[in-house]
Write an enzyme that holds these catalytic residues in place. Structure first.
Site, mmCIF file in Angstrom:
data_model
loop_
_atom_site.group_PDB
_atom_site.id
_atom_site.type_symbol
_atom_site.label_atom_id
_atom_site.label_comp_id
_atom_site.label_asym_id
_atom_site.label_seq_id
_atom_site.Cartn_x
_atom_site.Cartn_y
_atom_site.Cartn_z
ATOM 1 N N LYS A 1 1.049 -1.167 0.095
ATOM 2 C CA LYS A 1 0.009 -0.189 -0.018
ATOM 3 C C LYS A 1 0.633 1.251 -0.055
ATOM 4 O O LYS A 1 1.656 1.398 0.908
ATOM 5 C CB LYS A 1 -0.981 -0.045 1.339
ATOM 6 C CG LYS A 1 -2.274 0.601 1.053
ATOM 7 C CD LYS A 1 -2.970 0.094 2.555
ATOM 8 C CE LYS A 1 -4.519 0.984 2.333
ATOM 9 N NZ LYS A 1 -4.842 0.671 3.749
HETATM 10 C C1 E4P Z 1 -8.270 1.732 3.932
HETATM 11 O O1 E4P Z 1 -7.368 0.814 3.084
HETATM 12 C C2 E4P Z 1 -8.141 2.155 4.897
HETATM 13 O O2 E4P Z 1 -7.357 1.266 5.708
HETATM 14 C C3 E4P Z 1 -9.216 2.493 5.722
HETATM 15 O O3 E4P Z 1 -10.567 2.073 4.898
HETATM 16 C C4 E4P Z 1 -9.649 3.956 6.474
HETATM 17 O O4 E4P Z 1 -10.598 4.097 7.002
HETATM 18 P P1 E4P Z 1 -11.090 5.100 8.136
HETATM 19 O O5 E4P Z 1 -11.335 6.417 7.465
HETATM 20 O O6 E4P Z 1 -12.213 4.385 8.848
HETATM 21 O O7 E4P Z 1 -9.720 5.169 8.899
#
Ligand code: E4P
Length: 217
Positions: free
Chosen positions: A83
């Site tokens: 990522k």
């Molecule tokens: C996606 O890969 C992120 O880890 C995640 O969906 C972020 O979500 P949040 O906005 O609830 O922290």
């Protein structure tokens, strides 16, 4: 639609993976911090528990650092997806990872223009953050619709991974908008099974069945 869990809670991941309905996992530095455990161990355990893609996020901000970290994370297990943040450096790293055959998930996407660049950089997944857009008064789902149209116009293979999901309605609306995947916190995933009319209907069926005095077996 592929359903991913957005979590580093290995027990919760194993519990939901046992349903056979979990296609992959996403993590981020906040979730790793929440686990209170070493990142490499957590990612290795998740990769052993789930066959599908497991996103592990780099923390370097420059391309060279991202490449070093990503190559190291990719050695943890074959199903690790690297990522990278949707920054200029992140997309340069994404492009290089694509050349090396390392799958990437480009995260923190908040505009269709960013998603277009990520696809051109060879991202396997783009992660538009629906909930965080809703939080600032935008409609996060509009972004999914825009990205779907752009990717379909040009036959991009990059998969749309709806992220920052807060409710079951986010999941269904992302599915209607044509997202390829949604990454969902475990509590929201568990809510997907439920409907008050299902519970009420089942309760009534069981009361009526008990009155018959029958047993199927
Ligand atoms: C996606 O890969 C992120 O880890 C995640 O969906 C972020 O979500 P949040 O906005 O609830 O922290």
């Amino acid at each position: 639609m592929q359903l991913f869990l957005d979590s580093t809670d290995v027990a919760a991941i194993k519990d939901l993976a046992a349903t056979g309905l979990v296609d992959g996992i996403t993590t981020n530095p906040t979730l790793i911090a929440k686990s209170g455990r070493p990142m490499a161990k957590v990612i290795a355990e998740i990769c052993a528990a789930v066959e599908g893609p497991v996103s592990a996020e780099v923390t370097a901000q420059d391309t060279a650092g991202m490449l070093d970290e990503g190559r190291k994370l990719a050695t943890i297990a074959p199903n690790v997806v690297i990522k990278v943040p949707l920054t200029r450096d992140g997309l340069i790293a994404c492009r290089e990872f694509a050349h090396e055959g390392i799958s990437t998930n480009v995260t923190l996407c908040f505009s269709a223009a960013q998603a277009l660049l990520a696809a051109k950089a060879g991202a396997a997944y783009i992660s538009p953050f629906i909930g965080r857009l809703d939080d600032v008064g935008a409609d996060g789902m509009d972004l999914i619709v825009e990205i779907r149209a752009i990717y379909d116009n040009y036959d991009f293979d990059t998969e749309i991974l709806a992220a920052s999901i807060r409710t079951p309605t986010h999941v269904t609306n992302a599915a209607i908008a044509g997202a390829d995947c949604a990454t969902i916190p475990p509590d929201v995933f568990n809510d997907l099974f439920k409907h008050p009319l299902t519970e009420r209907g089942l309760d009534q069926f069981m009361k009526d069945w008990a009155k018959t005095g029958q047993s199927i077996l």
